[in-house]
Enzyme design. Structure first.
Site, PDB file in Angstrom:
ATOM      1  N   MET A  26       0.812  -1.214   0.000  1.00  0.00           N
ATOM      2  CA  MET A  26       0.000   0.000   0.000  1.00  0.00           C
ATOM      3  C   MET A  26       0.846   1.264   0.000  1.00  0.00           C
ATOM      4  O   MET A  26       0.324   2.351  -0.164  1.00  0.00           O
ATOM      5  CB  MET A  26      -0.920   0.014   1.221  1.00  0.00           C
ATOM      6  CG  MET A  26      -2.172  -0.830   1.055  1.00  0.00           C
ATOM      7  SD  MET A  26      -3.255  -0.224  -0.241  1.00  0.00           S
ATOM      8  CE  MET A  26      -3.835   1.294   0.492  1.00  0.00           C
ATOM      9  N   GLY A  27       2.167   1.149   0.202  1.00  0.00           N
ATOM     10  CA  GLY A  27       2.994   2.338   0.203  1.00  0.00           C
ATOM     11  C   GLY A  27       4.030   2.311   1.308  1.00  0.00           C
ATOM     12  O   GLY A  27       4.459   1.252   1.759  1.00  0.00           O
ATOM     13  N   VAL A  29       5.402   3.708   5.174  1.00  0.00           N
ATOM     14  CA  VAL A  29       5.034   4.232   6.482  1.00  0.00           C
ATOM     15  C   VAL A  29       6.226   5.013   7.033  1.00  0.00           C
ATOM     16  O   VAL A  29       7.355   4.500   7.070  1.00  0.00           O
ATOM     17  CB  VAL A  29       4.635   3.110   7.457  1.00  0.00           C
ATOM     18  CG1 VAL A  29       4.297   3.706   8.824  1.00  0.00           C
ATOM     19  CG2 VAL A  29       3.453   2.323   6.916  1.00  0.00           C
ATOM     20  N   LYS A  44       1.185   7.055   6.800  1.00  0.00           N
ATOM     21  CA  LYS A  44       1.210   6.096   5.697  1.00  0.00           C
ATOM     22  C   LYS A  44       1.007   6.852   4.395  1.00  0.00           C
ATOM     23  O   LYS A  44      -0.031   7.474   4.167  1.00  0.00           O
ATOM     24  CB  LYS A  44       0.131   5.027   5.865  1.00  0.00           C
ATOM     25  CG  LYS A  44       0.073   4.050   4.689  1.00  0.00           C
ATOM     26  CD  LYS A  44      -0.937   2.945   4.905  1.00  0.00           C
ATOM     27  CE  LYS A  44      -0.422   1.953   5.902  1.00  0.00           C
ATOM     28  NZ  LYS A  44      -1.313   0.764   5.990  1.00  0.00           N
ATOM     29  N   ASP A 142      -7.861  -8.230   6.710  1.00  0.00           N
ATOM     30  CA  ASP A 142      -6.492  -8.745   6.572  1.00  0.00           C
ATOM     31  C   ASP A 142      -5.853  -8.936   7.949  1.00  0.00           C
ATOM     32  O   ASP A 142      -4.764  -8.432   8.216  1.00  0.00           O
ATOM     33  CB  ASP A 142      -5.656  -7.810   5.707  1.00  0.00           C
ATOM     34  CG  ASP A 142      -4.392  -8.484   5.177  1.00  0.00           C
ATOM     35  OD1 ASP A 142      -4.352  -9.731   5.175  1.00  0.00           O
ATOM     36  OD2 ASP A 142      -3.450  -7.780   4.776  1.00  0.00           O
TER      37      ASP A 142
END
Length: 547
Positions: A26-27, A29, A44, A142
């Site tokens: 997702m990228g 942090v 994030k 998740d």
């Protein structure tokens, strides 16, 4: 994308990104400082998917921001605190509580599995967090040791990455906006592409308990195909270390979600183990599941419909239960995924868009093309059949592609949107409803002139009138947000329904202005079906186009 100063990047004029803590699907942090309040935070930075069109990227960004804002409303000691959601250079950033500690996965890797007492403590904390999230209509999707943080010094357990977590790697199935999760921890019904609810998170928690007790998931295999087969078809063998908590583990790892142990009962059983050293069996009276309706509750009389309400009375017909995927059907889909993954086919797309059979296409995929088709007219609660309009070639250019399992309705009230194929149009005065068979799910749309104060003021006024228009109204909240680049407001609330037989319901309602008109879209559903309702709501909002 931000401003440079003292070798640090500053976003939104206040958050200074300092040290990268980690990177995932997702990228990135970051450890950061909120310069306005002078506190340390985690930020994030969500990755951009260059394969998406501009419209798809905007829809994905809007959905991500809505989900993050929904999580920001949660307040629980074992749920990560979301402080802020901002955009910089059209990229979303989520500002969160900074936890001084490591993930549960790192802890197990460094120090080995935990004992039954510690596993029970972790399970109790996570179940308590999930109960709060599920009551607010938020699913995690998740749950795994990598998404659980353990605070140094206090050992506080904190669940993070709600609803938007995706990870990279060979054992992760992801598809933007549709499937999120890690196969080893994913419930069988999610593998099949069926609509899912809180029960899927509870399966994942059962797998997590096995992992923290033994060091690995009981479904770990050498290949994706092996993992999928283990989850959906093979005999489930909890590790020997799970023996002290076996009634809870087996109850959570029940493949039929209707028979799966619920959060309240699982928490009760783990607390009993902590107190006595023995784990009781699930309560016989409820078969291990807590009844949805509280015994002895005084039913409220039905309330007549009024134009200010966001809902319609339930029809007298009884909803037929949805057919579930058979284990064989799930296994076939899983093996097809394993076979096709090597050929470069999207595993998640195959799982989520396979056609045929009962329940096929229950879970929408926002990126999958779908040919619209007119559904057979069904009686509406008002008594007269009304076929829902569908897009014609002349109007196709003014619509967005409907996901699998949906059709595009070109409504004469002046808009188009995607609705589930079996939903039927039912106009009610100035409002238009699309109703599921039996009226269990109610999708409403209102088009009106702008009102003083804009969408936020409109939603706040509606929320103030909520107790008078919705029996048993509670947990209402209005959140400032955006839609299609315009100011918007999201109103969520829970209420008792129009009758005792109907039971408690949850409503999502988004209001925004566009092209000189005010649009209001909402979905109402039983509290036990909030995940499906959220999907219907997101698809309706994401595909909505004024005519």
């Amino acid at each position: 994308m931000g401003t440079e100063g003292d070798d640090f990047r500053v976003i939104a004029g206040r958050y200074r990104l300092e040290t990268r803590l980690g990177r995932g699907g997702m990228g990135v942090v970051w450890r950061a400082t909120d310069q306005l309040l002078g506190r340390r935070v985690a930020v994030k930075e969500l990755a951009q998917d260059d394969s998406l069109s501009d419209d798809e990227a905007r829809l994905h960004r809007d959905r991500t921001l809505r989900e993050a804002r929904a999580v920001a409303q949660l307040s629980h000691p074992h749920i990560i605190v979301v402080h802020d959601v901002v955009e910089e250079g059209e990229r979303p950033y989520i500002v969160m509580e900074l936890i001084d500690g490591s993930s549960l996965a790192d802890r197990i890797s460094a120090h080995g599995p935990v004992d039954a007492a510690e596993a029970a403590r972790i399970g109790i904390d996570l179940l308590s967090a999930l109960r709060t999230a599920h009551a607010a209509g938020v699913l995690h999707r998740d749950i795994k040791p990598a998404n659980v943080l353990v605070e140094s010094g206090t050992d506080r357990v904190v669940l993070t990455d709600f609803g938007i977590a995706q990870v990279a790697g060979a054992t992760t199935l992801t598809e933007t906006g549709s499937f999120v999760g890690s196969p080893e921890y994913t419930a069988p019904e999610r593998m099949s592409g069926a609509a899912t609810g809180p029960e899927s998170d509870l399966w994942s928690l059962g797998v997590l308990l096995c992992a923290v007790l033994s060091g690995e998931s009981p479904f770990r295999r050498d290949s994706l195909g092996g993992i999928l087969h283990a989850v959906v078809a093979a005999e489930i063998r909890p590790p020997a270390q799970a023996e002290p908590l076996l009634p809870v583990v087996r109850g959570l790892l029940e493949r039929d979600p209707d028979r799966r142990l619920d959060a309240r009962e699982a928490e009760r059983m783990l607390r009993a183990f902590r107190e006595t050293g023995r784990t009781p069996q699930p309560g016989a009276a409820s078969g291990g599941r807590t009844p949805r309706l509280v015994a002895g509750r005084t039913p409220k009389p039905p309330v007549p419909y009024s134009p200010t309400q966001r809902d319609v009375p339930a029809p007298a017909t009884v909803e037929q239960p949805q057919a579930r995927h058979s284990a064989r059907g799930v296994l076939v889909a899983a093996l097809l995924v394993a076979a096709m993954a090597g050929a470069g086919v999207s595993a998640a797309a195959l799982l989520l868009n396979r056609g045929g059979g009962a329940g096929g296409g229950d879970t929408p995929s926002s990126s999958a093309p779908h040919t619209t088709a007119s559904a057979s007219p069904t009686p509406t609660p008002t008594g007269s059949p009304s076929a829902s309009p569908t897009a014609s070639p002349s109007t196709a250019a003014n619509t967005r592609t409907a996901p699998s399992g949906y059709r595009t309705a070109q409504d004469p009230a002046g808009f188009s949107l995607a609705v589930p194929e079996d939903f039927t149009r039912s106009p009610q005065g100035e409002r238009v409803f699309y109703l599921s068979p039996g009226g269990t799910f109610r999708l409403g749309i209102k088009v009106a002139d702008p009102e003083p104060g804009g969408p936020l003021a409109v939603m706040r006024r509606s929320a103030a009138e909520g107790p008078g228009n919705n029996p048993g109204y509670h947990d209402g909240r209005v959140t400032r947000t955006t839609h299609a680049g315009q100011p918007a407001a999201l109103w969520e609330f829970t209420w008792d329904g129009f009758s005792a037989a109907e039971g408690p319901r949850h409503t999502y309602d988004l209001c925004w202005e566009e092209n000189g008109r005010m649009y209001d879209v909402w979905v109402s559903a039983p509290v036990g079906k909030v995940r499906e309702a959220r999907e219907y709501f997101d698809v309706a909002v994401d595909t909505f186009v004024p005519s």
